[in-house]
Design an enzyme around this catalytic site. Structure first.
Site, PDB file in Angstrom:
ATOM      1  N   TYR A 148       1.128  -1.228  -4.074  1.00 62.87           N
ATOM      2  CA  TYR A 148       2.216  -2.176  -3.855  1.00 62.87           C
ATOM      3  C   TYR A 148       3.047  -1.676  -2.679  1.00 62.87           C
ATOM      4  CZ  TYR A 148       6.493  -4.876  -4.710  1.00 62.87           C
ATOM      5  OH  TYR A 148       7.586  -5.706  -4.582  1.00 62.87           O
ATOM      6  N   ASP A 243       2.609   4.780   3.075  1.00 61.76           N
ATOM      7  CA  ASP A 243       3.811   4.261   2.401  1.00 61.76           C
ATOM      8  C   ASP A 243       4.299   5.299   1.406  1.00 61.76           C
ATOM      9  OD1 ASP A 243       5.699   2.950   0.883  1.00 61.76           O
ATOM     10  OD2 ASP A 243       4.503   1.137   0.552  1.00 61.76           O
ATOM     11  N   LYS A 275      13.825   4.183  -1.778  1.00 60.36           N
ATOM     12  CA  LYS A 275      14.147   4.807  -3.071  1.00 60.36           C
ATOM     13  C   LYS A 275      14.988   6.085  -2.924  1.00 60.36           C
ATOM     14  CE  LYS A 275      10.847   2.049  -5.500  1.00 60.36           C
ATOM     15  NZ  LYS A 275       9.545   1.576  -5.099  1.00 60.36           N
TER      16      LYS A 275
HETATM   17  C1  PLP Z   1       9.223   0.212  -4.384  1.00 59.27           C
HETATM   18  C2  PLP Z   1       8.151   0.226  -3.356  1.00 59.27           C
HETATM   19  C3  PLP Z   1       8.174  -0.617  -2.228  1.00 59.27           C
HETATM   20  C4  PLP Z   1       9.185  -1.716  -2.082  1.00 59.27           C
HETATM   21  O1  PLP Z   1      10.468  -1.251  -1.961  1.00 59.27           O
HETATM   22  P1  PLP Z   1      11.697  -2.274  -2.284  1.00 59.27           P
HETATM   23  O2  PLP Z   1      12.905  -1.490  -1.903  1.00 59.27           O
HETATM   24  O3  PLP Z   1      11.591  -2.602  -3.730  1.00 59.27           O
HETATM   25  O4  PLP Z   1      11.472  -3.467  -1.412  1.00 59.27           O
HETATM   26  C5  PLP Z   1       7.223  -0.448  -1.244  1.00 59.27           C
HETATM   27  N1  PLP Z   1       6.273   0.488  -1.362  1.00 59.27           N
HETATM   28  C6  PLP Z   1       6.195   1.301  -2.432  1.00 59.27           C
HETATM   29  C7  PLP Z   1       5.121   2.324  -2.501  1.00 59.27           C
HETATM   30  C8  PLP Z   1       7.120   1.193  -3.473  1.00 59.27           C
HETATM   31  O5  PLP Z   1       7.009   1.973  -4.552  1.00 59.27           O
END
Ligand code: PLP
Length: 445
Positions: A148, A243, A275
């Site tokens: 994701y 990511d 995060k």
């Molecule tokens: C949480 C997450 C996102 C998206 O971040 P948001 O701040 O919720 O838009 C993208 N990539 C990874 C791996 C994530 O865990």
């Protein structure tokens, strides 16, 4: 699943109000408890390892706002920095020192040479992909099923009818044209990667992957997989986008890269963060090679912008968080994670529930099925009904687990012996509850 007294609870009343004005009553779908049933707890405050819900019930938090709260909630030094920042005004739409200092901190901990701030992880991956396309002059993006990257149109894609065929939209509202340039592959499958690069290599702008997937539960890359991805991208003139929105400054001090690329001596071309680096505020970033990042406006032609990007309050919170995230913090989070996952595994074994615990640095998750889990198809075997029973038993005992079987459990520097003990005490009954509803193939012989 709803306990009788819950119909009278403040959370239930708030949920009713919420559903009248907000679709599903929530601002992000997983919060609605649809995967586990019952009524979501509305939270009124949080401190350290603890949440307090609208009925005044205290819960040990193993969600940590889905990753950001590495230090625990309301860390006094973060609050002090934020309060001082707020008093100076909350947004200027002009450059500030805290964003520079946070950029320096990120550059010092990771292989990125330049970094640009945004407000969410979604924005970070969306912008990284635009930049990769602008830099390479190519259009195709490769991703993995189960990874994701936020709700970016081109990445809300499901695999097409076969390997090396272009993807189909993963949700209504995403036009076919948005996923027509996306290739979706099974994770941990080098042969699939080789096949699509052999067929489409000269059209691929980038391959984007979670550094260690945490959004299908924790499915770590097999040894050398990320290095192989980086090398394959390089061989075909594509960019490797790692990511680390979830793993960054969480899996280790240097994110998952610190356990992987830093050891093996390679670096992604672009990385995304969010995060933990936002310290509980809406802040995220993407960064990477100086030559690639220099393509961004105003230095280069690739447009990217944001009214609240680099917000002084958010970057102050992120900077305070990263500065407080010392080696001792990672050692503590790693140790309490070890304690909790060992106890969870022991309780599930004692109750006869097939399970596998998988980790990526200090992150881990518990799959209620036979392992190992190497990709999304494997992860899909986890017994969601058994997890729902497990989840509600833990919740009744005062432990707030992720309300979905496909998520990582997050601990923090604030999880002390008292908080961990509440978790340990709750596990045996939860494992028994899971055993009661598990499917036949989920039973241990
Ligand atoms: C949480 C997450 C996102 C998206 O971040 P948001 O701040 O919720 O838009 C993208 N990539 C990874 C791996 C994530 O865990």
């Amino acid at each position: 699943m709803t306990a009788p007294q819950e119909t009278q609870s403040q959370s239930a009343a708030l949920f009713e109000r919420a559903r009248a004005v907000i679709p599903g009553g929530v601002s992000s779908p997983v919060r609605a408890f649809n995967a586990v049933g019952g009524t979501p707890r509305f939270i009124t405050s949080a401190s350290g390892a603890w949440l307090t819900d609208a009925d005044g019930t205290e819960l040990v938090d193993l969600v940590g706002s889905w990753g950001p709260m590495l230090l625990g909630h309301a860390h006094p030094d973060v609050l002090a920095a934020v309060q001082a920042a707020v008093a100076r005004g909350t947004s200027y739409g002009a450059p500030t020192e805290p964003e520079v200092a946070l950029g320096e901190e990120i550059v010092a901990r990771t292989p990125v040479e330049r970094v640009r701030f945004v407000s969410s992880g979604t924005e970070a991956t969306m912008s990284a992909i635009r930049l990769a396309r602008g830099f390479t002059g190519r259009d195709v993006v490769v991703k993995f099923a189960g990874c994701y990257h936020g709700h970016v149109d081109s990445l809300l894609a499901s695999a097409g009818s076969g390997l090396a065929t272009f993807a189909v939209p993963g949700t209504p509202g995403v036009p076919e044209s948005s996923t027509a340039l996306t290739l979706v592959l099974p994770y941990n499958d080098p042969a699939a990667v080789e096949a699509v690069f052999a067929e489409h290599g000269d059209r691929i702008a980038c391959l984007v992957t979670e550094a260690a997937p945490g959004n299908m539960g924790v499915v770590p890359p097999e040894p050398g997989f990320n290095r192989f991805l980086a090398a394959t991208c390089r061989a075909h003139g594509a960019l490797f986008v790692s990511d680390e929105v979830m793993t960054g400054f969480r899996a280790s001090r240097q994110g998952y890269w610190g356990l992987d690329g830093a050891v093996e001596g390679w670096a992604p071309d672009l990385m995304t963060f969010g995060k933990v680096m936002g310290g509980g505020f809406p802040a995220a970033a993407f960064g990477g090679r100086a030559d690639v990042m220099s393509m961004l406006a105003p230095e280069g032609p690739v447009y990217q912008a944001g009214t609240l990007s680099g917000n002084p309050v958010a970057t102050t919170a992120g900077l305070a968080t990263l500065r407080l995230a010392t080696d001792d913090v990672y050692a503590h989070v790693g140790a309490v994670a070890e304690t909790v996952k060992t106890a969870a595994s022991e309780a599930l074994t004692a109750a006869g529930v097939a399970h596998v615990v998988q980790s990526a640095g200090t992150m881990f998750s518990v799959f209620l099925c036979h392992g190992p889990i190497r990709d999304f198809d494997d992860a899909s075997r986890t017994d969601s009904a058994a997890y729902a029973a497990f989840f509600h038993s833990m919740l009744d005992a005062g432990v707030y687990l992720p309300p979905s079987a496909y998520e990582a459990w997050f601990l923090s520097a604030a999880h002390d012996d008292r908080a961990v003990q509440v978790v340990l005490d709750a596990l045996p009954a939860a494992a028994t509850a899971a055993a009661r509803v598990q499917s036949a193939e989920g039973r241990l012989d």
